[in-house]
Write a protein that holds these residues in place. Structure first.
Motif, PDB file in Angstrom:
ATOM      1  N   PHE A   1      88.966  68.703 107.458  1.00  0.00           N
ATOM      2  CA  PHE A   1      88.231  68.201 106.290  1.00  0.00           C
ATOM      3  C   PHE A   1      86.746  68.588 106.371  1.00  0.00           C
ATOM      4  O   PHE A   1      86.080  68.762 105.358  1.00  0.00           O
ATOM      5  N   TYR A   2      86.230  68.743 107.614  1.00  0.00           N
ATOM      6  CA  TYR A   2      84.792  69.002 107.793  1.00  0.00           C
ATOM      7  C   TYR A   2      84.446  70.476 107.961  1.00  0.00           C
ATOM      8  O   TYR A   2      83.292  70.804 108.218  1.00  0.00           O
ATOM      9  N   PHE A   3      85.425  71.378 107.855  1.00  0.00           N
ATOM     10  CA  PHE A   3      85.155  72.798 108.100  1.00  0.00           C
ATOM     11  C   PHE A   3      84.145  73.397 107.124  1.00  0.00           C
ATOM     12  O   PHE A   3      83.448  74.354 107.445  1.00  0.00           O
ATOM     13  N   GLY A   4      84.090  72.862 105.922  1.00  0.00           N
ATOM     14  CA  GLY A   4      83.148  73.409 104.947  1.00  0.00           C
ATOM     15  C   GLY A   4      81.717  72.946 105.186  1.00  0.00           C
ATOM     16  O   GLY A   4      80.769  73.503 104.600  1.00  0.00           O
ATOM     17  N   LEU A   5      81.552  71.945 106.049  1.00  0.00           N
ATOM     18  CA  LEU A   5      80.221  71.349 106.218  1.00  0.00           C
ATOM     19  C   LEU A   5      79.162  72.313 106.772  1.00  0.00           C
ATOM     20  O   LEU A   5      78.070  72.420 106.198  1.00  0.00           O
ATOM     21  N   PRO A   6      79.434  73.054 107.855  1.00  0.00           N
ATOM     22  CA  PRO A   6      78.385  73.963 108.353  1.00  0.00           C
ATOM     23  C   PRO A   6      77.963  74.997 107.301  1.00  0.00           C
ATOM     24  O   PRO A   6      76.773  75.305 107.182  1.00  0.00           O
ATOM     25  N   LEU A   7      78.938  75.483 106.525  1.00  0.00           N
ATOM     26  CA  LEU A   7      78.602  76.476 105.485  1.00  0.00           C
ATOM     27  C   LEU A   7      77.743  75.826 104.397  1.00  0.00           C
ATOM     28  O   LEU A   7      76.777  76.429 103.897  1.00  0.00           O
ATOM     29  N   ALA A   8      78.092  74.586 104.060  1.00  0.00           N
ATOM     30  CA  ALA A   8      77.293  73.860 103.059  1.00  0.00           C
ATOM     31  C   ALA A   8      75.862  73.653 103.565  1.00  0.00           C
ATOM     32  O   ALA A   8      74.901  73.763 102.793  1.00  0.00           O
ATOM     33  N   MET A   9      75.717  73.408 104.873  1.00  0.00           N
ATOM     34  CA  MET A   9      74.368  73.201 105.439  1.00  0.00           C
ATOM     35  C   MET A   9      73.536  74.480 105.286  1.00  0.00           C
ATOM     36  O   MET A   9      72.341  74.432 105.004  1.00  0.00           O
ATOM     37  N   ILE A  10      74.187  75.638 105.499  1.00  0.00           N
ATOM     38  CA  ILE A  10      73.462  76.912 105.374  1.00  0.00           C
ATOM     39  C   ILE A  10      72.961  77.089 103.938  1.00  0.00           C
ATOM     40  O   ILE A  10      71.791  77.405 103.704  1.00  0.00           O
ATOM     41  N   VAL A  11      73.868  76.857 102.960  1.00  0.00           N
ATOM     42  CA  VAL A  11      73.476  77.022 101.546  1.00  0.00           C
ATOM     43  C   VAL A  11      72.348  76.041 101.186  1.00  0.00           C
ATOM     44  O   VAL A  11      71.398  76.391 100.486  1.00  0.00           O
ATOM     45  N   LEU A  12      72.457  74.820 101.697  1.00  0.00           N
ATOM     46  CA  LEU A  12      71.409  73.819 101.435  1.00  0.00           C
ATOM     47  C   LEU A  12      70.055  74.290 101.964  1.00  0.00           C
ATOM     48  O   LEU A  12      69.031  74.171 101.291  1.00  0.00           O
ATOM     49  N   CYS A  13      70.082  74.826 103.199  1.00  0.00           N
ATOM     50  CA  CYS A  13      68.828  75.270 103.829  1.00  0.00           C
ATOM     51  C   CYS A  13      68.202  76.437 103.068  1.00  0.00           C
ATOM     52  O   CYS A  13      66.985  76.556 102.994  1.00  0.00           O
ATOM     53  N   ILE A  14      69.063  77.296 102.525  1.00  0.00           N
ATOM     54  CA  ILE A  14      68.536  78.473 101.811  1.00  0.00           C
ATOM     55  C   ILE A  14      68.052  78.091 100.416  1.00  0.00           C
ATOM     56  O   ILE A  14      67.004  78.557  99.959  1.00  0.00           O
ATOM     57  N   THR A  15      68.809  77.234  99.726  1.00  0.00           N
ATOM     58  CA  THR A  15      68.517  76.986  98.313  1.00  0.00           C
ATOM     59  C   THR A  15      67.831  75.644  98.029  1.00  0.00           C
ATOM     60  O   THR A  15      66.738  75.605  97.478  1.00  0.00           O
ATOM     61  N   PHE A  16      68.505  74.559  98.373  1.00  0.00           N
ATOM     62  CA  PHE A  16      68.044  73.235  97.946  1.00  0.00           C
ATOM     63  C   PHE A  16      66.745  72.802  98.644  1.00  0.00           C
ATOM     64  O   PHE A  16      65.798  72.379  97.985  1.00  0.00           O
ATOM     65  N   VAL A  17      66.756  72.898  99.975  1.00  0.00           N
ATOM     66  CA  VAL A  17      65.619  72.349 100.744  1.00  0.00           C
ATOM     67  C   VAL A  17      64.283  73.000 100.350  1.00  0.00           C
ATOM     68  O   VAL A  17      63.309  72.283 100.088  1.00  0.00           O
ATOM     69  N   PRO A  18      64.190  74.345 100.295  1.00  0.00           N
ATOM     70  CA  PRO A  18      62.882  74.937  99.936  1.00  0.00           C
ATOM     71  C   PRO A  18      62.369  74.474  98.576  1.00  0.00           C
ATOM     72  O   PRO A  18      61.187  74.168  98.435  1.00  0.00           O
ATOM     73  N   ILE A  19      63.271  74.395  97.593  1.00  0.00           N
ATOM     74  CA  ILE A  19      62.824  74.003  96.242  1.00  0.00           C
ATOM     75  C   ILE A  19      62.388  72.540  96.221  1.00  0.00           C
ATOM     76  O   ILE A  19      61.318  72.203  95.702  1.00  0.00           O
ATOM     77  N   PHE A  20      63.206  71.658  96.816  1.00  0.00           N
ATOM     78  CA  PHE A  20      62.840  70.237  96.833  1.00  0.00           C
ATOM     79  C   PHE A  20      61.508  70.013  97.556  1.00  0.00           C
ATOM     80  O   PHE A  20      60.691  69.207  97.137  1.00  0.00           O
ATOM     81  N   HIS A  21      61.297  70.753  98.656  1.00  0.00           N
ATOM     82  CA  HIS A  21      60.051  70.587  99.410  1.00  0.00           C
ATOM     83  C   HIS A  21      58.863  71.139  98.628  1.00  0.00           C
ATOM     84  O   HIS A  21      57.792  70.531  98.594  1.00  0.00           O
ATOM     85  N   ARG A  22      59.060  72.301  98.006  1.00  0.00           N
ATOM     86  CA  ARG A  22      57.953  72.931  97.276  1.00  0.00           C
ATOM     87  C   ARG A  22      57.500  72.062  96.105  1.00  0.00           C
ATOM     88  O   ARG A  22      56.312  71.905  95.861  1.00  0.00           O
ATOM     89  N   LEU A  23      58.482  71.466  95.419  1.00  0.00           N
ATOM     90  CA  LEU A  23      58.141  70.648  94.253  1.00  0.00           C
ATOM     91  C   LEU A  23      57.721  69.224  94.641  1.00  0.00           C
ATOM     92  O   LEU A  23      57.335  68.436  93.782  1.00  0.00           O
ATOM     93  N   LYS A  24      57.856  68.896  95.932  1.00  0.00           N
ATOM     94  CA  LYS A  24      57.507  67.565  96.458  1.00  0.00           C
ATOM     95  C   LYS A  24      58.172  66.447  95.657  1.00  0.00           C
ATOM     96  O   LYS A  24      57.528  65.444  95.277  1.00  0.00           O
ATOM     97  N   VAL A  25      59.451  66.610  95.372  1.00  0.00           N
ATOM     98  CA  VAL A  25      60.166  65.602  94.585  1.00  0.00           C
ATOM     99  C   VAL A  25      60.553  64.418  95.463  1.00  0.00           C
ATOM    100  O   VAL A  25      60.669  64.546  96.681  1.00  0.00           O
ATOM    101  N   TYR A  26      60.740  63.275  94.822  1.00  0.00           N
ATOM    102  CA  TYR A  26      61.271  62.100  95.524  1.00  0.00           C
ATOM    103  C   TYR A  26      62.797  62.093  95.433  1.00  0.00           C
ATOM    104  O   TYR A  26      63.484  61.678  96.337  1.00  0.00           O
ATOM    105  N   THR A  27      63.290  62.482  94.242  1.00  0.00           N
ATOM    106  CA  THR A  27      64.749  62.496  94.051  1.00  0.00           C
ATOM    107  C   THR A  27      65.186  63.886  93.592  1.00  0.00           C
ATOM    108  O   THR A  27      64.404  64.652  93.019  1.00  0.00           O
ATOM    109  N   ALA A  28      66.461  64.165  93.829  1.00  0.00           N
ATOM    110  CA  ALA A  28      67.017  65.465  93.443  1.00  0.00           C
ATOM    111  C   ALA A  28      66.990  65.640  91.921  1.00  0.00           C
ATOM    112  O   ALA A  28      66.856  66.752  91.406  1.00  0.00           O
TER     113      ALA A  28
END
Lengths: 570, 41
Positions: free
Chosen positions: A76-103
């Motif tokens: 059930f958890y096999f997709g998790l490491p791949l999801a973490m990679i996509v998050l690090c590449i896409t979601f995290v930089p944008i959320f940090h750059r925009l300094k948002v509180y919520t997604a």
């Protein structure tokens, strides 16, 4: 539980809450309260993210699941490491750059207010309902095991979490989670060692695993692709990837955790830590379940682990039939134990023919034993329509309370409380931040002072805490609500993920198109789930893909009002 | 010479390499689990 256990339990909970409150310091603004001043190092972020995902059910249910169904749940958890990679590449930089509180704040910058409000609303509904279950599910199990009324355990867990979340905000949540995870890891490790020690003389760790393997419990990997099979490599990698990406990328209870990182890099590192550790951790928890299974091949298990249901049938007209089945089960167990010992001897002889013969004989004895147990379950259901025929969640705690030494029982019960508190605290913090940032501050009261918003955060935390406790108390009266709420996440996450994927990657698509697509997809996904067309894990992937396709089509077919608004400039 | 990112462990050169390590770790785990399944079958 003995007095020693109660002291260990009380001290553990008290010390952790005190530590969290002490380390959180005073909160002067919402940035401190909701984001912990964005100052936490990667290991804090990583453990916090893990503690948020690991609810009490993870530690109660997973060993029980391995006991009855084997190790395959780890897929059930096999997709998790791949999801973490996509998050690090896409979601995290944008959320940090925009300094948002919520997604969801990001969605207004990319699309419009209504898309932000829709996703925030979907989150509040889903998280508000499921947090009630996060409190209720372990409460009922602890109540049964500790023989305390569910209301008290629910009020205790809920009340304690509200106290330190309101007082210390996000930092208190993170610091308590840091200590919680350390105790959880140590406690589970100790439990694993003790199970092996409790095996009979001459039966070691290797024997236990080999024997469990011969009875189908070491089935970690299943390569067969079947859409209705919940746990195989493909559903884990593909379905699991979408589920984890939706959960970590769009659920504020997780987004709020990794945005507390002191920098973009520290947030990324925390998520990567989760990607590296989560699967081995889950594997080890399941392995404890397999060892408990091996233990119960030499020591008679109860015919049914849920004592509440056993008490009910013992007080009913079916009691004589039940007692007859219980005696039959004891006899079947003794026969099975002889076959188990023969298999262990065959392992030592290293004679493959002997091993195969002993394995076949044990399998026959196991089937007989299971048939008697099934008859007892059928009897319970006959006695009461609402009887819960699944006792998976009770296996591990029954073992803990009956066979582990004094002190350790208290520690392991504390672990269940802590796991429940960890995920509930994150949920309350995220519900408060979404309510205040996306609704109160954005729509109701735009120009208030920092102090006003800080008080609103505290009030929102109390409000959601009370709602969730209310839900947990109400859930005890409606059994089906539990299942419905558990599946609700899969109905909603895919749609929200689709909206985010469009936001990140399809920059020509506008707010109206994505809003219509999300509404249509939500209806389709709910229908697919309601009619049980496909295993629920796939609903996340279907939801996400549908939003992308429909949004693209609607955007292409809809008349464009002002071409200059096509590029939002993100 | 490009400066090493202070957020990364010293043995990792850049983020992409780190993501590669995570993906390789996943493949390794699946292989180990498959061997465990086969061994205890």
């Amino acid at each position: 539980m003995s007095l020693t256990d109660w002291i260990v339990l009380g001290t553990t909970l008290f010390v952790i809450v005190l530590y969290g409150v002490w380390k959180s310091g005073s909160n002067k603004n919402i940035d401190q309260f909701l984001m912990g001043n964005r100052s936490l190092p990667w290991y804090h972020v990583g453990l916090s993210v893990m503690a948020t995902q690991a609810s009490a059910i993870t530690f109660l249910s997973a060993p029980g699941q391995a006991y009855s169904d084997g190790m395959r749940f780890v897929q059930f958890y096999f997709g998790l490491p791949l999801a973490m990679i996509v998050l690090c590449i896409t979601f995290v930089p944008i959320f940090h750059r925009l300094k948002v509180y919520t997604a969801y704040e990001f969605l207004e910058q990319r699309f419009d207010l209504k898309t932000r409000a829709l996703t925030a609303f979907l989150f509040l509904v889903q998280r508000g309902l499921s947090t009630g279950v996060t409190i209720y599910a372990p409460s009922i199990i602890l109540s049964t095991i500790l023989n305390i009324n569910t209301t008290y355990t629910t009020l205790f867990i809920g009340g304690l979490v509200i106290f330190y979340t309101v007082y210390g905000g996000s930092k208190a949540v993170s610091y308590t989670q840091l200590l919680q995870m350390s105790i959880i890891f140590s406690g589970m490790f100790l439990a694993g060692i003790l199970v092996v020690n409790l095996l009979p003389q001459g039966v070691g760790f290797g024997h236990a695993l080999k024997m469990a393997g011969k009875l189908g419990r070491m089935n970690v990997i299943d390569w067969k692709f079947e859409p209705n099979n919940r746990y195989n490599v493909w559903s884990g990698l593909i379905g699991g990837f979408f589920l984890q990406l939706s959960y970590f990328g769009t659920d504020q209870s997780q987004v709020g955790r990794y945005l507390t990182g002191s920098s973009e890099g520290q947030s990324r590192l925390g998520l990567i830590m989760n990607g590296l550790i989560k699967i081995p951790m889950q594997f080890l928890i399941l392995l404890i379940g397999v060892l408990v299974f091996a233990f119960y091949q030499f020591t008679k298990p109860p015919i049914f682990f849920n004592q509440y249901e056993v008490n009910r049938i013992e007080k009913s007209a079916y009691a004589p039939q039940y007692h007859y089945l219980d005696r039959q089960y004891s006899q079947a167990f003794e026969r099975k134990k002889i076959k188990t010992n023969e298999l262990i001897k065959a392992f030592d002889s290293k004679d493959q023919t002997e091993i195969d013969r002993a394995q076949d004989a044990l399998k026959v004895a196991d089937i007989q034993s299971r048939m008697i147990r099934q008859q007892a379950i059928d009897l319970m259901k006959k006695n009461s329509n609402g009887a819960d025929g699944n006792d998976t969640n009770y296996v591990f705690l029954t073992f803990v309370t009956q066979y582990l030494p004094k002190g350790l029982i208290g520690l392991l019960v504390a672990i269940i409380f802590l796991a429940s508190m960890g995920s509930t605290a994150s949920a309350l913090n995220s519900l408060a931040s979404t309510s205040v940032i996306d609704i109160y501050k954005r729509i109701i009261n735009k120009e208030a002072s920092e102090k006003n918003y800080l008080n609103a955060c505290r009030l929102a935390t109390i409000f959601w805490g009370v709602v969730c406790i209310g839900m947990a108390l109400y859930a005890s009266r409606i059994g089906n609500l539990l299942e419905a709420v558990n599946e609700l996440g899969s109905y909603i996450y895919g749609t929200i993920l689709g909206v985010f994927v469009v936001a990140f990657y399809l920059k020509k698509i506008k707010g109206n198109a994505v809003f219509i697509a999300a509404a249509i997809t939500e209806i389709v996904v709910c229908l697919l789930g309601y009619f049980d067309v496909i295993a629920y894990l796939w609903l996340n992937a279907i939801g996400c893909i549908l939003v992308i396709i429909i949004a693209y089509l609607v955007n292409t077919l809809m008349p464009q009002k002002s071409p200059d608004l096509l590029e939002p400039g993100l | 010479m490009k400066r090493h990112n202070p957020d990364l462990p010293s043995f990792i050169r850049n983020w992409n390499q780190f993501y590669g390590v995570v993906a390789a770790w996943l493949v390794f785990l699946i292989l180990v689990f498959w061997l465990i399944t086969k061994f205890f079958e």
